[in-house]
Design an enzyme around this catalytic site. Structure first.
Site, PDB file in Angstrom:
ATOM      1  N   PHE A   1       7.094  -1.612 -16.200  1.00 40.76           N
ATOM      2  CA  PHE A   1       7.894  -1.106 -15.372  1.00 40.76           C
ATOM      3  C   PHE A   1       8.198  -1.642 -14.758  1.00 40.76           C
ATOM      4  O   PHE A   1       7.190  -1.366 -13.373  1.00 40.76           O
ATOM      5  CB  PHE A   1       7.543   0.511 -15.575  1.00 40.76           C
ATOM      6  CG  PHE A   1       6.962   0.850 -16.556  1.00 40.76           C
ATOM      7  CD1 PHE A   1       7.852   1.885 -17.985  1.00 40.76           C
ATOM      8  CD2 PHE A   1       5.479   0.552 -17.237  1.00 40.76           C
ATOM      9  CE1 PHE A   1       7.278   2.261 -18.867  1.00 40.76           C
ATOM     10  CE2 PHE A   1       5.828   1.086 -18.766  1.00 40.76           C
ATOM     11  CZ  PHE A   1       6.325   1.838 -19.546  1.00 40.76           C
TER      12      PHE A   1
ATOM     13  N   VAL B   1       3.328  -0.761 -13.699  1.00 41.97           N
ATOM     14  CA  VAL B   1       3.778  -0.542 -12.390  1.00 41.97           C
ATOM     15  C   VAL B   1       3.932  -1.654 -11.755  1.00 41.97           C
ATOM     16  O   VAL B   1       2.605  -1.595 -11.068  1.00 41.97           O
ATOM     17  CB  VAL B   1       3.170   0.813 -12.720  1.00 41.97           C
ATOM     18  CG1 VAL B   1       4.468   1.446 -11.154  1.00 41.97           C
ATOM     19  CG2 VAL B   1       3.347   1.990 -13.707  1.00 41.97           C
ATOM     20  N   CYS B   2       5.211  -2.017 -11.093  1.00 40.90           N
ATOM     21  CA  CYS B   2       5.209  -2.526 -10.448  1.00 40.90           C
ATOM     22  C   CYS B   2       5.123  -2.072  -9.122  1.00 40.90           C
ATOM     23  O   CYS B   2       6.011  -0.828  -8.663  1.00 40.90           O
ATOM     24  CB  CYS B   2       6.866  -3.378  -9.848  1.00 40.90           C
ATOM     25  SG  CYS B   2       6.856  -3.887  -8.678  1.00 40.90           S
ATOM     26  N   ILE B   3       3.590  -2.297  -8.787  1.00 45.30           N
ATOM     27  CA  ILE B   3       3.533  -1.769  -7.670  1.00 45.30           C
ATOM     28  C   ILE B   3       4.403  -1.846  -5.939  1.00 45.30           C
ATOM     29  O   ILE B   3       3.867  -0.544  -5.449  1.00 45.30           O
ATOM     30  CB  ILE B   3       2.461  -2.377  -6.324  1.00 45.30           C
ATOM     31  CG1 ILE B   3       1.465  -1.580  -5.796  1.00 45.30           C
ATOM     32  CG2 ILE B   3       2.223  -3.949  -6.024  1.00 45.30           C
ATOM     33  CD1 ILE B   3       0.066  -2.037  -5.258  1.00 45.30           C
TER      34      ILE B   3
ATOM     35  N   ALA C   1       6.824   1.333  -7.072  1.00 51.24           N
ATOM     36  CA  ALA C   1       6.520   2.497  -7.404  1.00 51.24           C
ATOM     37  C   ALA C   1       5.744   2.699  -5.699  1.00 51.24           C
ATOM     38  O   ALA C   1       5.995   4.218  -5.216  1.00 51.24           O
ATOM     39  CB  ALA C   1       4.568   2.871  -8.287  1.00 51.24           C
TER      40      ALA C   1
END
Lengths: 122, 103, 130
Positions: free
Chosen positions: C39, C77-79, C82
């Site tokens: 994501f 989830v791409c940090i 995010a």
């Protein structure tokens, strides 16, 4: 590059700033460069606007993409392609761009895509 | 061999046109989301799609759930467009070597 | 066939994440496997556990959670995406002095390298752009 390097093409087709996609494609390319894959990059459609010289984002708050793009060769990303017809439609030439790129006609773009194992679309 | 997907309407975006510029022989096109409006006979891309289909044997698919959601399934769709399911989308993604998403 | 999916769209904003969900479901139903869901960008909004859509509407974040749990799908989830958008787990919330966290169970936060890893280790990567 390892022997098992995978052929991966990043296709960047969005103009900078209006949407975050162009920035995200560049971030992905820079992150990917650490993985020693056979990485290639194609700018097509409005994506070619990312490469335009004289971008100045000081009055918009965005990070200047054209300032970051020239670092790509330092990350060993040298296979950088631009779709010639996309340039032509926008009345741009390679001299208008911040990076040295290889211009491909439409048939060559199709052939470039055919050589890939994975395409990351942006 | 590449499967191209397009998810924007050709009435307001030139994404499909851009895709068709670079689409290669033996590539295929899958229309999804608002991209399915291109399957209408009134689509600005109609002539081009029919031409690519007849002259270059371009396979053109459109996701049936997206056509149905937009009230297009019973409308006049281009003869070259084949309505497909998500299961078909999965199958096509496997049949082609890679997938290029235009969005 | 082993698929990886890259998802860029937020739920309720564009159809991208819904299409991705349906593709994932169809792939699993067809006996294929999913190496990773990645994501990215606005796609990170799929990972909130605080979405509360009206009862008669599809709850996509919940549907993702259930799918991820049922099939033990690696979901990243791409940090960077995010943190910019306020999607945060307990550990990062503490690091940044936030007073709450909202990352749903089943999702991990990690770097963009995981997108490339997802590309390298799958047979097909499908992008769902918004």
């Amino acid at each position: 590059m390892s022997a098992k390097a995978k052929k991966i093409l990043v296709v960047s087709s969005h103009a900078p700033y209006g949407k975050s996609t162009a920035r995200e494609s560049l971030d992905a390319v820079l992150a990917a460069s650490a993985y020693e894959q056979d990485l290639q990059l194609l700018f097509v459609g409005d994506g070619v606007f990312q490469l335009l010289k004289q971008q100045d984002t000081s009055a918009t708050g965005a990070k200047n993409l054209a300032a970051t793009l020239p670092v790509l060769p330092l990350y060993d990303i040298n296979d950088i392609y631009v779709h010639q017809q996309s340039l032509d439609q926008r009345q741009l030439t390679a001299a208008d761009l911040v990076l040295e790129v290889k211009c491909l006609d439409s048939r060559q773009v199709a052939a470039l895509m055919d050589r890939q194992e994975i395409i990351l679309s942006f | 061999m590449v499967l191209h997907t397009v998810n924007k309407s050709p009435f307001s975006h030139c994404l499909l046109e851009q895709c068709l510029q670079v689409i290669g022989d033996k590539h295929a096109l899958l229309l999804l989301e608002d991209g399915v409006y291109a399957a209408l006979t009134s689509s600005p891309a109609a002539a081009r799609l029919l031409q690519c289909h007849s002259e270059r044997a371009l396979a053109v698919y459109a996701l049936a759930p997206d056509l149905r959601a937009r009230g297009l399934l019973e409308r006049g769709l281009l003869a070259c467009v084949e309505a497909v399911s998500y299961a078909d989308f999965v199958r096509l993604a496997g049949e082609y070597d890679s997938v290029q998403s235009w969005f | 066939m082993i698929f990886s999916l890259a998802i860029y769209g937020a739920p309720y904003s564009s159809q991208a994440s819904d299409s991705a969900y349906r593709f994932a479901t169809a792939a699993l139903a067809g006996g294929h496997s999913i190496y990773r869901l990645f994501f990215y960008a606005d796609g990170v909004h799929n990972a909130t556990r605080l979405a509360a859509p009206p009862q008669d509407e599809n709850n996509l974040p919940r549907a993702w959670r259930q799918l991820i749990e049922a099939h033990a799908i690696d979901s990243v989830v791409c940090i960077a995406s995010a943190l910019r958008r306020g999607i945060i787990n307990g550990e990062e919330a503490e690091r940044y002095g936030c007073d709450a966290d909202n990352l749903a169970g089943g999702f991990e936060v990690s770097g963009l390298g995981q997108l490339l890893d997802a590309a390298v280790r799958c047979d097909r990567l499908i992008t769902f752009g918004d």
